[in-house]
Design a protein around this motif. Structure first.
Motif, PDB file in Angstrom:
ATOM      1  N   LEU A   1     -61.341  18.048  13.816  1.00 37.69           N
ATOM      2  CA  LEU A   1     -62.482  18.223  14.712  1.00 37.69           C
ATOM      3  C   LEU A   1     -63.723  18.528  13.889  1.00 37.69           C
ATOM      4  N   LEU A   2     -64.725  17.664  13.983  1.00 42.66           N
ATOM      5  CA  LEU A   2     -65.930  17.800  13.173  1.00 42.66           C
ATOM      6  C   LEU A   2     -67.156  17.816  14.079  1.00 42.66           C
ATOM      7  N   ASP A   3     -67.870  18.933  14.078  1.00 41.65           N
ATOM      8  CA  ASP A   3     -69.047  19.092  14.932  1.00 41.65           C
ATOM      9  C   ASP A   3     -70.312  18.925  14.090  1.00 41.65           C
ATOM     10  N   GLU A   4     -71.017  17.832  14.283  1.00 42.62           N
ATOM     11  CA  GLU A   4     -72.226  17.472  13.537  1.00 42.62           C
ATOM     12  C   GLU A   4     -71.976  17.527  12.025  1.00 42.62           C
TER      13      GLU A   4
ATOM     14  N   SER B   1     -54.361  10.265  11.389  1.00 42.54           N
ATOM     15  CA  SER B   1     -54.687  11.462  12.160  1.00 42.54           C
ATOM     16  C   SER B   1     -55.588  11.128  13.337  1.00 42.54           C
ATOM     17  N   CYS B   2     -55.692  12.079  14.246  1.00 39.27           N
ATOM     18  CA  CYS B   2     -56.636  11.997  15.363  1.00 39.27           C
ATOM     19  C   CYS B   2     -57.891  12.752  14.956  1.00 39.27           C
ATOM     20  N   VAL B   3     -58.992  12.040  14.831  1.00 33.52           N
ATOM     21  CA  VAL B   3     -60.254  12.630  14.372  1.00 33.52           C
ATOM     22  C   VAL B   3     -61.279  12.537  15.495  1.00 33.52           C
ATOM     23  N   LEU B   4     -61.915  13.658  15.812  1.00 35.66           N
ATOM     24  CA  LEU B   4     -62.982  13.679  16.814  1.00 35.66           C
ATOM     25  C   LEU B   4     -64.256  14.178  16.146  1.00 35.66           C
ATOM     26  N   VAL B   5     -65.291  13.345  16.175  1.00 31.54           N
ATOM     27  CA  VAL B   5     -66.557  13.645  15.521  1.00 31.54           C
ATOM     28  C   VAL B   5     -67.656  13.753  16.571  1.00 31.54           C
ATOM     29  N   SER B   6     -68.238  14.939  16.703  1.00 32.22           N
ATOM     30  CA  SER B   6     -69.362  15.133  17.611  1.00 32.22           C
ATOM     31  C   SER B   6     -70.657  14.931  16.833  1.00 32.22           C
ATOM     32  N   THR B   7     -71.528  14.079  17.343  1.00 29.26           N
ATOM     33  CA  THR B   7     -72.754  13.775  16.623  1.00 29.26           C
ATOM     34  C   THR B   7     -73.831  13.265  17.574  1.00 29.26           C
ATOM     35  N   HIS B   8     -75.085  13.378  17.131  1.00 31.54           N
ATOM     36  CA  HIS B   8     -76.199  12.748  17.840  1.00 31.54           C
ATOM     37  C   HIS B   8     -76.565  11.409  17.192  1.00 31.54           C
ATOM     38  N   LEU B   9     -75.950  11.100  16.067  1.00 33.76           N
ATOM     39  CA  LEU B   9     -76.270   9.877  15.333  1.00 33.76           C
ATOM     40  C   LEU B   9     -75.382   8.741  15.824  1.00 33.76           C
ATOM     41  N   VAL B  10     -75.903   7.980  16.751  1.00 35.21           N
ATOM     42  CA  VAL B  10     -75.127   6.919  17.390  1.00 35.21           C
ATOM     43  C   VAL B  10     -74.650   5.896  16.368  1.00 35.21           C
ATOM     44  N   GLU B  11     -75.450   5.629  15.352  1.00 35.78           N
ATOM     45  CA  GLU B  11     -75.070   4.614  14.372  1.00 35.78           C
ATOM     46  C   GLU B  11     -73.880   5.056  13.528  1.00 35.78           C
TER      47      GLU B  11
END
Length: 266
Positions: free
Chosen positions: A172-175, A199-209
């Motif tokens: 889990l990676l937040d920004e 693995s299951c990776v979830l990335v929270s970001t505002h960078l759509v690209e």
């Protein structure tokens, strides 16, 4: 040769590494996650949404930092709602919050070692796992540098190193790309793709690209609810020439949000 994590040697009888049903999570008095249904499998998933959408609260719930106030949440087959024993789940997790704490006098190596110890990794495996994690984020030449002397981008990379030291089954990676320069972001995207193979990776970001390039799946939430889920290519197809954004993915993001708000206000 990489270190085999406890999560990999444990029995995996669950269908989904992350499974939320009608999940509710409060941030203070505010219901930040509201009856969210979500299933995430192996791969890299991008978590998108406007400010205040509930992304960070959701990440904190998945990381077992905060408890759900309603619904059901299982991570790596373990129930993380109610009074469940979270130790086994936490051994298989990696988590980088938006703002992470550390002892300023720790070196990078000491910091990552300390996190490995908190995750109850086998003592004999820790030195090799720490060295590999530091190398994967490009900090091998800074491993014995004190944390307090690092730049913002280097601190972020040290944070990523501690999150991956146990080869987590759920990451889990937040920004995570805040403070990274363009070259470091390219390296980070490659690292994500590598980790997402197993693995299951979830990335929270505002960078759509970043999501468009690195993620196999996109989860878009607003007001704590699931708005849309699909591939980055499918998201790009949602937009048109009249939608806001400098790329097809950004225009798709804008179109999906606009359609959701139209349904809610109707």
């Amino acid at each position: 040769m990489r270190t085999v994590s406890l999560a990999e040697t444990a029995s995996s009888t669950y269908a989904w590494p992350v499974h939320a049903e009608k999940l509710q999570v409060r941030a203070g008095r505010h219901l930040a996650v509201d009856e969210l249904d979500m299933r995430l499998g192996t791969g890299v998933h991008g978590l998108l949404g406007p400010n205040g959408a509930g992304k960070t609260t959701l990440m904190r719930a998945l990381a077992t930092v905060v408890k759900a106030s309603g619904g059901r949440l299982t991570v790596l087959g373990g129930e993380v709602t109610g009074n469940a024993d979270l130790r086994q789940v936490r051994r298989g997790l990696g988590y980088l919050p938006q703002h992470f704490g550390f002892y300023p006098r720790f070196t990078v190596r000491e910091f990552v070692e300390y996190i490995a110890w908190l995750k109850e990794m086998p003592k004999a495996a820790i030195p090799g796992a720490v060295q590999r994690a530091v190398e994967r984020v490009g900090l091998a030449d800074r491993a014995d540098t004190r944390m307090k002397t690092l730049s913002g981008g280097m601190l972020r990379r040290a944070g990523i190193a501690q999150a991956i030291v146990n080869d987590p089954a759920v990451l889990l990676l937040d920004e995570p790309t805040v403070g990274l320069d363009p070259e470091q972001r390219l390296d980070f995207r490659e690292l994500l793709r590598e980790i997402g193979l197993d693995s299951c990776v979830l990335v929270s970001t505002h960078l759509v690209e970043d999501v468009a390039v690195a993620c196999s799946d996109v989860v878009l939430i607003s007001e704590g609810r699931l708005v849309w889920q699909g591939t980055a290519g499918q998201l790009a197809e949602q937009g048109g020439a009249g939608d806001a954004g400098d790329s097809a993915t950004e225009r798709g993001y804008s179109a999906v949000l606009r359609a959701y708000r139209g349904r809610v206000s109707a």
